[in-house]
Design an enzyme around this catalytic site. Structure first.
Site, short mmCIF file in Angstrom:
data_model
loop_
_atom_site.label_atom_id
_atom_site.label_comp_id
_atom_site.label_asym_id
_atom_site.label_seq_id
_atom_site.Cartn_x
_atom_site.Cartn_y
_atom_site.Cartn_z
N GLU A 17 28.14 -21.94 -46.90
CA GLU A 17 28.86 -22.60 -45.81
C GLU A 17 28.21 -22.25 -44.46
OE1 GLU A 17 33.07 -23.14 -46.00
OE2 GLU A 17 33.30 -22.12 -44.08
N ALA A 51 36.38 -24.97 -36.88
CA ALA A 51 37.03 -23.72 -37.33
C ALA A 51 36.79 -22.60 -36.34
CB ALA A 51 36.49 -23.31 -38.69
N HIS A 77 33.54 -30.83 -43.77
CA HIS A 77 34.96 -30.49 -43.54
C HIS A 77 35.58 -31.46 -42.52
CE1 HIS A 77 34.70 -26.02 -44.94
NE2 HIS A 77 33.86 -26.78 -45.61
N ARG A 107 44.18 -29.02 -43.30
CA ARG A 107 45.14 -29.23 -42.24
C ARG A 107 44.60 -28.69 -40.92
NH1 ARG A 107 50.33 -25.53 -41.46
NH2 ARG A 107 48.62 -24.27 -40.65
N GLY A 108 43.98 -27.49 -40.97
CA GLY A 108 43.57 -26.79 -39.75
C GLY A 108 44.70 -25.89 -39.30
N TYR A 148 44.59 -20.16 -51.33
CA TYR A 148 44.74 -18.81 -50.77
C TYR A 148 45.19 -17.81 -51.83
CZ TYR A 148 44.36 -21.75 -46.75
OH TYR A 148 43.87 -22.69 -45.86
N HIS A 152 48.93 -18.33 -48.34
CA HIS A 152 48.72 -18.81 -46.97
C HIS A 152 49.74 -18.10 -46.05
CE1 HIS A 152 49.01 -21.56 -43.50
NE2 HIS A 152 47.70 -21.66 -43.71
N LYS A 168 49.05 -30.87 -53.50
CA LYS A 168 47.79 -31.24 -52.83
C LYS A 168 46.79 -31.77 -53.86
CE LYS A 168 45.43 -27.93 -50.39
NZ LYS A 168 45.22 -27.12 -49.18
N GLN A 215 32.08 -7.32 -37.66
CA GLN A 215 32.67 -8.52 -38.30
C GLN A 215 33.98 -8.20 -39.00
OE1 GLN A 215 29.13 -9.72 -40.66
NE2 GLN A 215 30.32 -11.56 -41.07
P1 FAD Z 1 47.84 -27.07 -46.17
O1 FAD Z 1 47.34 -27.29 -47.54
O2 FAD Z 1 48.49 -28.19 -45.47
O3 FAD Z 1 48.84 -25.81 -46.22
C1 FAD Z 1 49.30 -25.20 -45.01
C2 FAD Z 1 50.63 -24.53 -45.26
O4 FAD Z 1 51.66 -25.52 -45.46
C3 FAD Z 1 50.68 -23.64 -46.51
O5 FAD Z 1 51.52 -22.55 -46.23
C4 FAD Z 1 51.32 -24.53 -47.57
O6 FAD Z 1 51.97 -23.78 -48.58
C5 FAD Z 1 52.30 -25.33 -46.74
N1 FAD Z 1 52.58 -26.69 -47.21
C6 FAD Z 1 51.70 -27.59 -47.71
N2 FAD Z 1 52.33 -28.76 -47.98
C7 FAD Z 1 53.63 -28.59 -47.61
C8 FAD Z 1 54.78 -29.45 -47.60
N3 FAD Z 1 54.71 -30.71 -48.06
N4 FAD Z 1 55.95 -28.95 -47.14
C9 FAD Z 1 56.05 -27.65 -46.69
N5 FAD Z 1 54.99 -26.81 -46.67
C10 FAD Z 1 53.80 -27.28 -47.12
N6 FAD Z 1 39.89 -24.60 -40.56
C11 FAD Z 1 39.25 -25.38 -39.66
O7 FAD Z 1 39.75 -25.58 -38.54
N7 FAD Z 1 38.04 -25.97 -39.96
C12 FAD Z 1 37.43 -25.78 -41.15
O8 FAD Z 1 36.34 -26.33 -41.39
C13 FAD Z 1 38.08 -24.96 -42.13
N8 FAD Z 1 37.54 -24.76 -43.35
C14 FAD Z 1 38.22 -24.02 -44.29
C15 FAD Z 1 37.70 -23.89 -45.57
C16 FAD Z 1 38.36 -23.13 -46.54
C17 FAD Z 1 37.78 -23.01 -47.93
C18 FAD Z 1 39.57 -22.48 -46.21
C19 FAD Z 1 40.28 -21.63 -47.24
C20 FAD Z 1 40.13 -22.63 -44.95
C21 FAD Z 1 39.47 -23.40 -43.97
N9 FAD Z 1 40.00 -23.59 -42.69
C22 FAD Z 1 39.33 -24.37 -41.77
C23 FAD Z 1 41.27 -22.94 -42.32
C24 FAD Z 1 42.49 -23.84 -42.63
O9 FAD Z 1 42.45 -24.98 -41.81
C25 FAD Z 1 43.76 -23.01 -42.34
O10 FAD Z 1 43.86 -21.95 -43.28
C26 FAD Z 1 45.07 -23.78 -42.23
O11 FAD Z 1 46.06 -22.89 -41.72
C27 FAD Z 1 45.62 -24.36 -43.52
O12 FAD Z 1 44.88 -25.42 -43.94
P2 FAD Z 1 45.15 -26.09 -45.39
O13 FAD Z 1 44.29 -27.26 -45.48
O14 FAD Z 1 45.09 -25.05 -46.45
O15 FAD Z 1 46.70 -26.54 -45.18
#
Ligand code: FAD
Length: 297
Positions: A17, A51, A77, A107-108, A148, A152, A168, A215
């Protein structure tokens, strides 16, 4: 090439990455670093999107450059939480125009200024909404999602987090990549629970080589990941000595990777942080393992 086809191969592979530059002035140095990583021919590379306070402007540029020059498959991404529908659709159209086939749909993190605001006015709330939109775009993207092993931070429990993760996947995620883990047992326990919950897609562990003592605190703060005492001792002993810490950090990551391969995981994603020497150091130590087909074992 679609990432899911790479993940379904029964051979040991590694992906890296990278992140795009935050400012235009850093563009050339980031382009050069990402090209040097691509020249190592990993199974695929991913490019983050905004990110850690970074920018989203150069994600497609950096990805296209690597794919065109080195033919390394690319995962781009995309986040949605602080975007309008219009902005997300424009980014999907830009990915389509650039010939991007693979999207990590996220989601971010919720920006500070949106915390506590009325959520009903938001265009997106969760990554699954973005995944549905990508599916409906008719582009046949291969879609990844984040997961996670240590839950999360916003989730009330692991059971609830896994239930949402399953939704998801049902929305269309073809594979999942984990938040960084420093203790493989946490990953294996999580994988077991996912399989038990009926999540059957490939789950790629994310490994972050910590090669600089400074880091550590940042990595823990951003990821919330557990740092085993074995690793803390390495940082205590070598953190002040850059060359020693680099070697020890690579060795720790390689140790984790070999343990994952030995226990049946085929692809591992390395958060290589735009550091070609770290990516090369890891690949070098795995040269007798990578690409081998161990499916018959
Ligand atoms: P989601 O899958 O939407 O989950 C977020 C939270 O909401 C979780 O607690 C989940 O349990 C909960 N949830 C999901 N659906 C629902 C629902 N329907 N109702 C109620 N609760 C729900 N961030 C960046 O800004 N840019 C990047 O490029 C980036 N790359 C990443 C790559 C990886 C592999 C990882 C692990 C993380 C990355 N992140 C990045 C960070 C990520 O955006 C954050 O961790 C963010 O807080 C959650 O994103 P998600 O897509 O997992 O969210």
């Amino acid at each position: 090439m679609k990432i899911i086809d790479i993940l379904n191969r029964k051979e040991m592979t590694l992906s890296f990455e990278v992140f795009p530059p935050k400012k235009e002035t850093a563009y050339e140095s980031v382009r050069e670093a990402t090209e040097r990583i691509a020249a190592l021919r990993p199974a695929f590379m991913s490019v983050t999107y905004g990110a850690g306070g970074g920018t989203s402007r150069y994600t497609i540029d950096i990805a296209k450059n690597i794919e065109d020059k080195y033919q390394v498959p690319l995962l781009v991404h995309l986040t949605c939480i602080s975007s309008s529908k219009e902005a997300v659709r424009a980014q999907i159209a830009a990915m389509r125009a650039a010939g991007i086939r693979n999207v990590m749909a996220l989601r971010g993190d919720i920006p500070d200024e949106m915390q506590g605001s009325d959520r009903s006015g938001w265009d997106y709330h969760y990554a699954s909404e973005l995944i549905r939109e990508l599916k409906e775009s008719g582009d046949d993207f291969c879609i990844g999602g984040a997961c996670y092993p240590e839950v999360h931070p916003e989730s009330p429990s692991q059971r609830e987090d896994i239930r949402r993760l399953k939704e998801k996947v049902e929305a269309g995620a073809d594979f999942l990549t984990t938040q960084m883990v420093f203790d493989n047992n946490l990953f294996f326990n999580f994988l077991y629970k996912l399989r038990e919950a009926g999540v059957t897609v490939p789950v790629v562990p994310g490994i972050m080589p910590i090669t600089n003592g400074n880091q550590v605190e940042r990595a823990i703060r951003l990821s919330g990941s557990f740092m085993p005492q074995r690793f803390r001792s390495i940082v205590d002993r070598f953190g002040h000595d850059p060359e020693a810490m680099r070697q020890a950090g690579i060795a720790y990551a390689v140790d984790q990777i070999i343990d994952l391969y030995a226990n049946g995981i085929t692809n591992i994603h390395v958060y290589s942080m735009n550091k070609p020497e770290v990516a090369a150091g890891i690949l070098d130590r795995l040269s007798g393992i990578l690409g081998k087909d161990f499916s018959g074992m």
